[in-house]
Write a protein that holds these residues in place. Structure first.
Motif, PDB file in Angstrom:
ATOM      1  N   LYS A 190      83.521 114.279 114.941  1.00  0.00           N
ATOM      2  CA  LYS A 190      82.408 113.729 114.167  1.00  0.00           C
ATOM      3  C   LYS A 190      82.017 114.656 113.027  1.00  0.00           C
ATOM      4  N   GLN A 191      82.017 115.965 113.297  1.00  0.00           N
ATOM      5  CA  GLN A 191      81.702 116.923 112.239  1.00  0.00           C
ATOM      6  C   GLN A 191      82.771 116.910 111.157  1.00  0.00           C
ATOM      7  N   THR A 194      82.205 114.049 108.952  1.00  0.00           N
ATOM      8  CA  THR A 194      81.091 114.359 108.050  1.00  0.00           C
ATOM      9  C   THR A 194      81.562 115.193 106.865  1.00  0.00           C
ATOM     10  N   GLU A 195      82.544 116.071 107.117  1.00  0.00           N
ATOM     11  CA  GLU A 195      83.111 116.905 106.049  1.00  0.00           C
ATOM     12  C   GLU A 195      84.176 116.157 105.265  1.00  0.00           C
ATOM     13  N   THR A 196      84.367 114.893 105.541  1.00  0.00           N
ATOM     14  CA  THR A 196      85.246 113.909 104.885  1.00  0.00           C
ATOM     15  C   THR A 196      86.727 114.122 105.178  1.00  0.00           C
ATOM     16  N   LYS A 328      91.002 115.726 102.715  1.00  0.00           N
ATOM     17  CA  LYS A 328      89.586 115.365 102.627  1.00  0.00           C
ATOM     18  C   LYS A 328      89.446 114.314 101.517  1.00  0.00           C
ATOM     19  N   SER A 332      81.973 109.858 102.680  1.00  0.00           N
ATOM     20  CA  SER A 332      81.166 110.152 103.858  1.00  0.00           C
ATOM     21  C   SER A 332      80.924 108.917 104.721  1.00  0.00           C
ATOM     22  N   ASP A 333      81.516 107.786 104.356  1.00  0.00           N
ATOM     23  CA  ASP A 333      81.213 106.538 105.053  1.00  0.00           C
ATOM     24  C   ASP A 333      82.483 105.801 105.474  1.00  0.00           C
TER      25      ASP A 333
END
Length: 341
Positions: A190-191, A194-196, A328, A332-333
């Motif tokens: 999950k983290q 969040t960092e893409t 990356k 973020s979505d």
């Protein structure tokens, strides 16, 4: 507590030397085992059953380039844990399917810079706990490096030593020690999202350069490592010149433009929504390049569609130091829909 000691001068018969060409040597007046261009583990014939132990030796690297390490947790001769000393560095390097992986496991979680140790004898020790290892140099009582996640899962297997290019090792000992908890570092997908990072991939079976990729039903779903890197060595045995295709599919709610950043080893072709956006090489070629996979090595601007998007890559393996990809998206979505079907 039980302790085993091997001088590695007149007791090399207790080890499986294979084709390593390990032989007796003398360095700075000290008798030792001499290794040169081996690159493979030399295992103690007897299996160690200690759950927690200290593996220690005196080691020396006579020239500016050389590597000497300690081996433990061996599932077999193709998969084992390795921590090695270079003249100015400690490196954690789990061997997977016959390949080194230091280009995947890089950075402060897995490496430690040192003052130059070339041309001297130094004490090199690792304390192996059930889920981690602490690395010590000389007489220091605090570890130089702690690895809380052993990539082979803390498997209790054979121990030994390893070297590449001229190096020496003597007075190897294995001593049972009391358990000391090392706090496990959990992989946090999950983290990473969040960092893409792209965290979910489908990976094809390998194919040779002039062949076509395999059919769709021969793909394997996998997830990235704790550092966001897709580790192909964990999935497939290596062979020089083979390639795999990887792909990831996800949905975003609206059209957006971002900078796609990525790193890889060894050769990459990259497509976004089936449009090729990059092709290049990144390999170990010092001093210009070390071939380590870093997610910010290269970048391209991308206009993403609202809804379904795909990233596809062809990654070719040319050297035995790590085979993989880290991407990356800058999004973020993302909602991944990667599946075997």
């Amino acid at each position: 507590m039980t302790k085993l000691l091997f001088n590695l001068w007149n007791d090399l018969d207790k080890f499986d030397l294979g084709d390593s060409n390990v032989r007796q040597g003398v360095y700075l007046g000290q008798k030792a085992a001499y290794l040169e261009k081996t690159g493979s583990a030399i295992f103690l014939r007897d299996k160690i059953t200690f759950n927690c132990f200290r593996l220690q030796a005196e080691v020396a690297i006579p020239e500016q380039v050389g590597f000497i390490g300690l081996v433990f947790g061996a599932k077999d001769s193709h998969n084992y844990e390795l921590v090695y000393l270079a003249p100015e560095e400690i490196q954690y390097d789990p061997i997977m399917n016959d390949s080194m992986t230091w280009q995947i496991y890089n950075g402060p979680l897995y490496q430690k810079s040192l003052p130059n140790t070339t041309g001297k004898w130094v004490k090199f020790s690792i304390e192996v706990q059930q889920n981690g290892v602490a690395v010590y140099m000389g007489e220091k009582t605090s570890p130089q490096l702690v690895i809380p996640n052993l990539q082979h899962g803390g498997f209790v297997g054979k121990v030994g030593f390893w070297g590449y290019l001229p190096s020496y090792i003597r007075n190897l000992s294995v001593e049972e020690i009391q358990p000391t908890p090392i706090i496990k570092r959990e992989k946090n997908l999950k983290q990473l999202i969040t960092e893409t990072f792209v965290t979910e991939w489908m990976v094809s079976t390998p194919y040779l350069k002039d062949e076509q990729p395999v059919a769709e039903n021969n793909w394997t779903k996998t997830f990235v490592e704790e550092n966001g890197t897709l580790n192909i060595n964990r999935i497939h045995a290596v062979e020089q010149g083979i390639s795999v295709q990887t792909k990831s599919t996800f949905i975003i709610p609206e059209e957006k433009e971002t900078l796609l950043t990525f790193g890889f080893s060894d050769h990459l072709r990259l497509w976004v929504n089936e449009e090729e956006v990059y092709q290049g090489d990144w390999r170990w070629n010092p001093p210009g390049s070390d071939g380590r996979i870093r997610c910010n090595f290269a970048s391209v601007p991308v206009r993403w569609r609202a809804g379904l998007n795909t990233i596809r890559a062809e990654i070719t393996h040319n050297e035995f130091f790590g085979w993989g990809l880290s991407i990356k998206t800058g999004l973020s979505d993302m909602s991944f829909i990667t599946d075997e079907d």
